[in-house]
Design a protein around this motif. Structure first.
Motif, PDB file in Angstrom:
ATOM      1  N   LEU A 125       0.844  -1.177   0.000  1.00 28.18           N
ATOM      2  CA  LEU A 125       0.000   0.000   0.000  1.00 28.18           C
ATOM      3  C   LEU A 125       0.886   1.235   0.000  1.00 28.18           C
ATOM      4  O   LEU A 125       1.964   1.233   0.603  1.00 28.18           O
ATOM      5  CB  LEU A 125      -0.909   0.020   1.234  1.00 28.18           C
ATOM      6  N   GLY A 126       0.421   2.300  -0.678  1.00 28.36           N
ATOM      7  CA  GLY A 126       1.217   3.512  -0.708  1.00 28.36           C
ATOM      8  C   GLY A 126       0.369   4.731  -0.978  1.00 28.36           C
ATOM      9  O   GLY A 126      -0.782   4.625  -1.418  1.00 28.36           O
ATOM     10  N   GLY A 127       0.939   5.908  -0.708  1.00 28.65           N
ATOM     11  CA  GLY A 127       0.234   7.145  -0.955  1.00 28.65           C
ATOM     12  C   GLY A 127      -0.696   7.521   0.183  1.00 28.65           C
ATOM     13  O   GLY A 127      -0.965   6.723   1.090  1.00 28.65           O
ATOM     14  N   ALA A 128      -1.206   8.745   0.120  1.00 28.56           N
ATOM     15  CA  ALA A 128      -2.074   9.249   1.188  1.00 28.56           C
ATOM     16  C   ALA A 128      -3.350   8.438   1.341  1.00 28.56           C
ATOM     17  O   ALA A 128      -3.903   8.321   2.437  1.00 28.56           O
ATOM     18  CB  ALA A 128      -2.408  10.720   0.922  1.00 28.56           C
ATOM     19  N   SER A 129      -3.831   7.856   0.231  1.00 25.74           N
ATOM     20  CA  SER A 129      -5.078   7.089   0.284  1.00 25.74           C
ATOM     21  C   SER A 129      -4.845   5.583   0.417  1.00 25.74           C
ATOM     22  O   SER A 129      -5.781   4.802   0.299  1.00 25.74           O
ATOM     23  CB  SER A 129      -5.906   7.363  -0.982  1.00 25.74           C
ATOM     24  N   SER A 130      -3.589   5.191   0.663  1.00 28.31           N
ATOM     25  CA  SER A 130      -3.242   3.764   0.833  1.00 28.31           C
ATOM     26  C   SER A 130      -3.725   2.905  -0.330  1.00 28.31           C
ATOM     27  O   SER A 130      -4.359   1.873  -0.148  1.00 28.31           O
ATOM     28  CB  SER A 130      -3.825   3.219   2.152  1.00 28.31           C
ATOM     29  N   ARG A 131      -3.435   3.355  -1.537  1.00 33.40           N
ATOM     30  CA  ARG A 131      -3.814   2.592  -2.720  1.00 33.40           C
ATOM     31  C   ARG A 131      -2.950   1.338  -2.838  1.00 33.40           C
ATOM     32  O   ARG A 131      -1.798   1.305  -2.412  1.00 33.40           O
ATOM     33  CB  ARG A 131      -3.667   3.442  -3.984  1.00 33.40           C
ATOM     34  N   ILE A 132      -3.523   0.289  -3.439  1.00 34.28           N
ATOM     35  CA  ILE A 132      -2.793  -0.958  -3.618  1.00 34.28           C
ATOM     36  C   ILE A 132      -1.710  -0.767  -4.670  1.00 34.28           C
ATOM     37  O   ILE A 132      -1.993  -0.411  -5.817  1.00 34.28           O
ATOM     38  CB  ILE A 132      -3.741  -2.097  -4.036  1.00 34.28           C
ATOM     39  N   ARG A 133      -0.470  -0.999  -4.304  1.00 30.74           N
ATOM     40  CA  ARG A 133       0.654  -0.884  -5.222  1.00 30.74           C
ATOM     41  C   ARG A 133       1.039  -2.249  -5.787  1.00 30.74           C
ATOM     42  O   ARG A 133       1.515  -2.356  -6.912  1.00 30.74           O
ATOM     43  CB  ARG A 133       1.865  -0.283  -4.494  1.00 30.74           C
ATOM     44  N   LEU A 134       0.855  -3.289  -5.007  1.00 34.25           N
ATOM     45  CA  LEU A 134       1.271  -4.630  -5.418  1.00 34.25           C
ATOM     46  C   LEU A 134       0.492  -5.654  -4.616  1.00 34.25           C
ATOM     47  O   LEU A 134       0.228  -5.460  -3.429  1.00 34.25           O
ATOM     48  CB  LEU A 134       2.775  -4.820  -5.173  1.00 34.25           C
ATOM     49  N   THR A 135       0.108  -6.744  -5.287  1.00 33.48           N
ATOM     50  CA  THR A 135      -0.529  -7.871  -4.608  1.00 33.48           C
ATOM     51  C   THR A 135       0.345  -9.096  -4.810  1.00 33.48           C
ATOM     52  O   THR A 135       0.701  -9.442  -5.936  1.00 33.48           O
ATOM     53  CB  THR A 135      -1.932  -8.146  -5.170  1.00 33.48           C
ATOM     54  N   LEU A 136       0.726  -9.750  -3.719  1.00 27.88           N
ATOM     55  CA  LEU A 136       1.546 -10.958  -3.789  1.00 27.88           C
ATOM     56  C   LEU A 136       0.756 -12.129  -3.220  1.00 27.88           C
ATOM     57  O   LEU A 136       0.047 -11.986  -2.231  1.00 27.88           O
ATOM     58  CB  LEU A 136       2.831 -10.793  -2.968  1.00 27.88           C
ATOM     59  N   ARG A 137       0.913 -13.302  -3.846  1.00 24.97           N
ATOM     60  CA  ARG A 137       0.294 -14.515  -3.307  1.00 24.97           C
ATOM     61  C   ARG A 137       1.386 -15.544  -3.102  1.00 24.97           C
ATOM     62  O   ARG A 137       2.236 -15.747  -3.972  1.00 24.97           O
ATOM     63  CB  ARG A 137      -0.756 -15.064  -4.266  1.00 24.97           C
ATOM     64  N   LEU A 138       1.375 -16.198  -1.961  1.00 27.59           N
ATOM     65  CA  LEU A 138       2.351 -17.235  -1.680  1.00 27.59           C
ATOM     66  C   LEU A 138       1.644 -18.375  -0.962  1.00 27.59           C
ATOM     67  O   LEU A 138       0.961 -18.158   0.044  1.00 27.59           O
ATOM     68  CB  LEU A 138       3.493 -16.679  -0.826  1.00 27.59           C
TER      69      LEU A 138
END
Length: 298
Positions: free
Chosen positions: A1-14
């Motif tokens: 998550l990043g930015g003031a609005s906590s937007r999704i930057r990356l999704t990882l699955r493991l």
């Protein structure tokens, strides 16, 4: 998550290895480090952990490991959500009115699910189900593909593909449309795989991917990979890996490029995509670099 609005930057699955429990510090530590290392390659500074169908206590234990690993990478864990039996609850929240011990029902739909569907993202039960997107055909189908390829071989002699730039564009357009409808024919699948032997065609495929959308090419090259024989599957697998990576499906990208490397590790397209994945170059940077390359070629 990043930015003031906590937007999704990356999704990882493991996928957590079978048999790993809350007391398996070595395994959970390795899982946590893999997740934290991947998350650190983005410009995000926060992360959320979702643990699906784990044993009781696993989410709590994994949360601690992930928090420690993220901290070493300059990132913070904002919450851990434990999802089991169709219900979810926050591991961090201690307010029973907000997060009751039994959890809350998982919503049937959400804005995230709607966005995933609109982008062509598919949910898979496990890695094997995911790998089926780019799996090899059975022996009988592969033999039919070889016979089709033999009929087309003469047109590929001496680097000639018998198609100009507009023909290739039309072939890619037709392939994308047919693959999305689940009706990509064997002839077109083999032809698409074979023309990728020519570097200029691969460059045109990169440009087409940027024009029509990587999610459409993920579907296209996945359909090609499932139909053609191993001898001509390396380039389609590399393009499937690239398209998957650009759509955020990093695990599928890894599965596809691993199969491509087993078939033809020295193929130029395979080397290019493999280097991109191994370096962990952010998809947005890859997309911009491809766009500049396509413009330079024109």
């Amino acid at each position: 998550l990043g930015g003031a609005s906590s937007r999704i930057r990356l999704t990882l699955r493991l996928d957590i290895p079978a048999g790993a429990g809350a007391d398996d510090d070595e395994t959970l530590g390795a899982v946590a480090e893999a997740l934290a290392s991947g998350a650190s390659r983005t410009d995000g500074d926060r992360a959320m952990l979702v643990v699906l169908d784990g044993d009781e206590g696993l989410a709590v234990a994994l949360s601690g490991h992930v928090r420690d690993s993220l901290t070493t990478h300059g990132c913070a864990l904002v919450d851990t959500v434990d999802v089991r039996g169709g219900r979810y609850r926050s591991v961090e929240c201690t307010d029973p009115d907000c997060c009751p011990a039994q959890g809350r029902p998982v919503p049937e739909s959400s804005a995230i699910v709607a966005a995933a569907v609109s982008q062509g993202t598919m949910i898979h039960a496990d890695r094997a189900d995911l790998a089926a997107e780019v799996s090899a055909p059975d022996d009988a189908h592969a033999d039919r593909a070889r016979r089709v390829a033999a009929l087309l071989t003469s047109t590929l002699a001496h680097g000639s593909i018998g198609l100009d730039e507009d023909d290739i564009e039309a072939l890619l357009d037709r392939g994308c449309a047919a693959a999305e409808d689940g009706r990509l024919g064997l002839d077109d699948a083999v032809r698409l795989a074979m023309v990728l032997r020519v570097g200029e065609v691969r460059d045109q495929a990169y440009g087409h991917m940027l024009t029509v959308g990587a999610h459409r090419h993920r579907v296209l090259w996945g359909a090609v990979c499932r139909q053609v024989h191993d001898e001509i599957a390396a380039a389609p697998l590399a393009l499937a890996a690239l398209a998957a990576y650009l759509t955020g499906a990093g695990t599928l990208a890894t599965v596809a490029i691993e199969r491509a490397r087993r078939l033809h590790a020295d193929h130029a397209c395979v080397r290019l995509v493999s280097d991109v994945l191994l370096a962990g170059i952010p998809p947005g940077v890859v997309r911009d670099a491809l766009a500049r390359s396509v413009l330079d070629d024109r």
